[in-house]
Design an enzyme around this catalytic site. Structure first.
Site, PDB file in Angstrom:
ATOM      1  N   LYS A  84      10.775 -19.472  -4.615  1.00 60.81           N
ATOM      2  CA  LYS A  84      10.214 -20.459  -4.038  1.00 60.81           C
ATOM      3  C   LYS A  84      11.480 -21.450  -3.634  1.00 60.81           C
ATOM      4  CE  LYS A  84       7.162 -21.555  -6.981  1.00 60.81           C
ATOM      5  NZ  LYS A  84       7.447 -20.300  -8.096  1.00 60.81           N
ATOM      6  N   ARG A 136      -0.760 -26.209  -8.416  1.00 61.81           N
ATOM      7  CA  ARG A 136      -0.533 -25.015  -9.451  1.00 61.81           C
ATOM      8  C   ARG A 136      -2.054 -24.708  -9.960  1.00 61.81           C
ATOM      9  NH1 ARG A 136       5.215 -24.853 -10.505  1.00 61.81           N
ATOM     10  NH2 ARG A 136       5.850 -23.058 -11.558  1.00 61.81           N
ATOM     11  N   ARG A 177      18.436 -15.626 -13.520  1.00 65.90           N
ATOM     12  CA  ARG A 177      18.789 -16.939 -12.896  1.00 65.90           C
ATOM     13  C   ARG A 177      19.566 -17.846 -13.841  1.00 65.90           C
ATOM     14  NH1 ARG A 177      13.483 -20.247 -10.780  1.00 65.90           N
ATOM     15  NH2 ARG A 177      13.029 -19.973 -13.007  1.00 65.90           N
ATOM     16  N   ARG A 222      18.051 -21.904 -17.824  1.00 71.06           N
ATOM     17  CA  ARG A 222      17.021 -22.820 -17.969  1.00 71.06           C
ATOM     18  C   ARG A 222      16.333 -22.539 -19.230  1.00 71.06           C
ATOM     19  NH1 ARG A 222      13.218 -23.273 -12.796  1.00 71.06           N
ATOM     20  NH2 ARG A 222      11.790 -23.074 -14.218  1.00 71.06           N
ATOM     21  N   ARG A 224       4.638 -18.126 -19.069  1.00 70.13           N
ATOM     22  CA  ARG A 224       4.459 -18.618 -17.706  1.00 70.13           C
ATOM     23  C   ARG A 224       3.829 -17.679 -16.817  1.00 70.13           C
ATOM     24  NH1 ARG A 224      10.680 -19.867 -16.846  1.00 70.13           N
ATOM     25  NH2 ARG A 224       9.685 -20.446 -14.632  1.00 70.13           N
TER      26      ARG A 224
HETATM   27  P1  ADP Z   1       9.382 -21.948 -11.323  1.00 68.50           P
HETATM   28  O1  ADP Z   1      10.523 -22.283 -10.287  1.00 68.50           O
HETATM   29  O2  ADP Z   1      10.055 -21.031 -12.242  1.00 68.50           O
HETATM   30  O3  ADP Z   1       8.303 -21.695 -10.660  1.00 68.50           O
HETATM   31  P2  ADP Z   1       9.107 -24.764 -11.772  1.00 68.50           P
HETATM   32  O4  ADP Z   1      10.357 -25.281 -12.138  1.00 68.50           O
HETATM   33  O5  ADP Z   1       8.305 -24.873 -10.682  1.00 68.50           O
HETATM   34  O6  ADP Z   1       9.325 -23.149 -12.329  1.00 68.50           O
HETATM   35  O7  ADP Z   1       8.471 -25.179 -13.354  1.00 68.50           O
HETATM   36  C1  ADP Z   1       8.824 -25.278 -14.476  1.00 68.50           C
HETATM   37  C2  ADP Z   1       7.709 -26.093 -15.299  1.00 68.50           C
HETATM   38  O8  ADP Z   1       7.315 -27.242 -14.846  1.00 68.50           O
HETATM   39  C3  ADP Z   1       6.591 -25.165 -15.441  1.00 68.50           C
HETATM   40  O9  ADP Z   1       6.235 -23.788 -16.243  1.00 68.50           O
HETATM   41  C4  ADP Z   1       5.389 -26.445 -15.711  1.00 68.50           C
HETATM   42  O10 ADP Z   1       5.513 -26.472 -17.299  1.00 68.50           O
HETATM   43  C5  ADP Z   1       5.947 -27.715 -15.085  1.00 68.50           C
HETATM   44  N1  ADP Z   1       5.193 -27.581 -13.793  1.00 68.50           N
HETATM   45  C6  ADP Z   1       6.007 -27.524 -12.676  1.00 68.50           C
HETATM   46  N2  ADP Z   1       4.946 -27.639 -11.667  1.00 68.50           N
HETATM   47  C7  ADP Z   1       3.729 -28.142 -12.304  1.00 68.50           C
HETATM   48  C8  ADP Z   1       2.504 -28.266 -11.717  1.00 68.50           C
HETATM   49  N3  ADP Z   1       2.324 -28.327 -10.294  1.00 68.50           N
HETATM   50  N4  ADP Z   1       1.686 -28.762 -12.780  1.00 68.50           N
HETATM   51  C9  ADP Z   1       1.775 -28.509 -13.792  1.00 68.50           C
HETATM   52  N5  ADP Z   1       2.796 -28.072 -14.594  1.00 68.50           N
HETATM   53  C10 ADP Z   1       3.911 -27.930 -13.606  1.00 68.50           C
HETATM   54  P1  ADP Z   2      11.396 -19.989  -7.948  1.00 66.17           P
HETATM   55  O1  ADP Z   2      11.756 -21.224  -7.195  1.00 66.17           O
HETATM   56  O2  ADP Z   2      10.019 -19.256  -7.348  1.00 66.17           O
HETATM   57  O3  ADP Z   2      11.054 -19.870  -9.286  1.00 66.17           O
HETATM   58  P2  ADP Z   2      14.179 -19.140  -7.375  1.00 66.17           P
HETATM   59  O4  ADP Z   2      14.349 -19.429  -5.669  1.00 66.17           O
HETATM   60  O5  ADP Z   2      14.446 -20.189  -8.321  1.00 66.17           O
HETATM   61  O6  ADP Z   2      12.529 -18.888  -7.509  1.00 66.17           O
HETATM   62  O7  ADP Z   2      14.439 -17.686  -7.533  1.00 66.17           O
HETATM   63  C1  ADP Z   2      14.568 -16.708  -8.888  1.00 66.17           C
HETATM   64  C2  ADP Z   2      15.908 -16.429  -8.919  1.00 66.17           C
HETATM   65  O8  ADP Z   2      15.876 -15.064  -8.139  1.00 66.17           O
HETATM   66  C3  ADP Z   2      17.222 -16.826  -8.561  1.00 66.17           C
HETATM   67  O9  ADP Z   2      18.175 -16.546  -9.620  1.00 66.17           O
HETATM   68  C4  ADP Z   2      17.606 -16.533  -7.156  1.00 66.17           C
HETATM   69  O10 ADP Z   2      18.870 -16.689  -7.198  1.00 66.17           O
HETATM   70  C5  ADP Z   2      16.938 -15.172  -7.184  1.00 66.17           C
HETATM   71  N1  ADP Z   2      16.224 -14.917  -5.768  1.00 66.17           N
HETATM   72  C6  ADP Z   2      15.576 -15.739  -5.054  1.00 66.17           C
HETATM   73  N2  ADP Z   2      15.199 -15.037  -4.074  1.00 66.17           N
HETATM   74  C7  ADP Z   2      15.593 -13.920  -4.083  1.00 66.17           C
HETATM   75  C8  ADP Z   2      15.561 -12.553  -3.347  1.00 66.17           C
HETATM   76  N3  ADP Z   2      14.792 -12.568  -2.153  1.00 66.17           N
HETATM   77  N4  ADP Z   2      15.940 -11.345  -3.691  1.00 66.17           N
HETATM   78  C9  ADP Z   2      16.751 -11.285  -5.025  1.00 66.17           C
HETATM   79  N5  ADP Z   2      16.842 -12.593  -5.657  1.00 66.17           N
HETATM   80  C10 ADP Z   2      16.197 -13.552  -5.463  1.00 66.17           C
END
Ligand code: ADP
Ligand code: ADP
Length: 224
Positions: free
Chosen positions: A16, A91, A130, A163, A174
Site C-alpha cells: 500500500k 480498517r 522491510r 519497524r 496483525r
Molecule cells: P502496514 O503498512 O503494515 O499495513 P500500518 O503502518 O498501516 O501497517 O499500521 C501500523 C499499525 O498502526 C497497525 O498495526 C495498527 O496498530 C495501527 N493502525 C494503522 N491504521 C489503523 C487504523 N485505520 N485503525 C486502527 N489502527 C490502525
Molecule cells: P504496506 O504499506 O501495505 O504495509 P509496503 O509498501 O510497505 O506495504 O511494502 C511492504 C514491503 O514489501 C516493503 O519492504 C516494500 O519494499 C516491499 N514491496 C512493496 N511492493 C512490492 C512488490 N510489488 N513486490 C515486491 N516487494 C514489494
C-alpha cells in the site's frame, strides 16, 4: 474533472505504501496514512502517540473512535479538499461507515477502493525484509528493493531500521486482525460498486500501471 478520492486496502505488507508513493506523485494527492500519522505521534510522545503505542506494539488496531477522529480532522484540511489517497484507513466497518457519513455530509464521494491482493505467505516475506529510513520513513526491502548503500536511505542517507511491529510474532497477530476486522471491507466496498482488485504479487511497476489504467477508465466513464 471531478476529485479523486481513493482508498488503498490490503493486508500489512501488500504494498500500500509503495503504491501510495507512486500514485501521489502521479496525481498530486495528499497521502494520508494512519500508520505514518500514529508513528509520528509516538515519536513526538503526544497523548495520541502514547495511547497508540500499546496497540501498535501488540499488533492490534488502535480504537476506532481515536483513529476516526484523527482522519476526519485530516480530511477537513485544505490540502485534502480536492482529493485524497487514504492508506491504512478504514480498517474496520465502523471506520468505513464514519468515513462514508463524513463524505456524504460534504457531498463528496469515493472514486474507488483499490484492493492489493496478496497471500499471507507473500506478505510475511515482504514484511520480514522491510526496512524504513529513520528520517522520513522511506521504504526498502532487503531482497526486492535494496538500497544502493547497505543500511542507508538512497534519498536522505539516514539509517534504515526494522519497524518494531514488523517482527515475526507481531506480524502473525496483525494478519489475524486483518482477516477478522479489515477483510469484511472487501465485500462492503464491492457491494457499493467501489472495489477494484489488483494482483499485489506483481512487481511494483506492474501494479502501478494496472492501477493507473483502471483510474483512467474510471475517469473516462465519469466524464461521459
Ligand atoms: P502496514 O503498512 O503494515 O499495513 P500500518 O503502518 O498501516 O501497517 O499500521 C501500523 C499499525 O498502526 C497497525 O498495526 C495498527 O496498530 C495501527 N493502525 C494503522 N491504521 C489503523 C487504523 N485505520 N485503525 C486502527 N489502527 C490502525
Ligand atoms: P504496506 O504499506 O501495505 O504495509 P509496503 O509498501 O510497505 O506495504 O511494502 C511492504 C514491503 O514489501 C516493503 O519492504 C516494500 O519494499 C516491499 N514491496 C512493496 N511492493 C512490492 C512488490 N510489488 N513486490 C515486491 N516487494 C514489494
Amino acid at each position: 474533472m471531478s476529485e479523486l478520492n481513493l482508498i488503498l486496502l490490503g493486508p500489512p505488507g501488500a504494498g500500500k505504501g509503495t503504491q501510495a508513493a507512486l500514485l501521489t506523485a502521479d496525481f498530486g494527492l495528499p497521502h494520508i496514512a494512519t500508520g505514518d500519522i500514529l508513528r509520528a505521534a509516538r515519536e513526538e510522545q503526544t497523548d495520541l502517540g502514547l495511547l497508540a503505542k500499546k496497540y501498535m506494539d501488540a499488533g492490534e488496531l488502535v480504537p476506532d473512535e481515536v483513529v476516526i477522529g484523527v482522519i476526519l480532522e485530516r480530511l477537513g484540511s485544505d490540502d485534502a479538499r480536492d482529493g485524497f489517497l487514504l492508506d491504512g484507513f478504514p480498517r474496520t466497518i465502523d471506520q468505513a461507515d464514519a468515513l462514508g457519513a463524513r463524505l456524504e455530509e460534504g457531498e463528496r464521494r469515493l472514486t474507488a477502493t483499490l484492493l492489493l491482493d496478496a497471500s499471507d505467505d507473500v506478505v510475511v516475506q515482504r514484511i520480514s525484509g522491510r526496512r524504513v529510513c529513520r528520517k522520513e520513513g522511506h521504504v526498502y526491502h532487503l531482497d526486492f528493493d535494496p538500497p544502493k548503500n547497505e543500511g542507508h536511505c538512497d534519498i536522505d542517507g539516514s539509517e534504515l531500521d526494522q519497524r518494531d511491529d514488523d517482527r515475526e510474532d507481531t506480524v502473525r497477530n496483525r494478519l489475524a486482525v486483518y482477516h477478522a476486522q479489515t477483510e469484511p471491507l472487501i465485500s462492503y466496498y464491492d457491494e457499493r460498486g467501489l472495489l477494484r482488485r489488483f494482483d499485489g504479487t506483481r512487481p511494483p511497476a506492474d501494479v502501478h500501471d494496472h492501477i493507473r489504467a483502471t483510474l483512467a477508465t474510471l475517469r473516462l466513464e465519469e466524464d461521459l
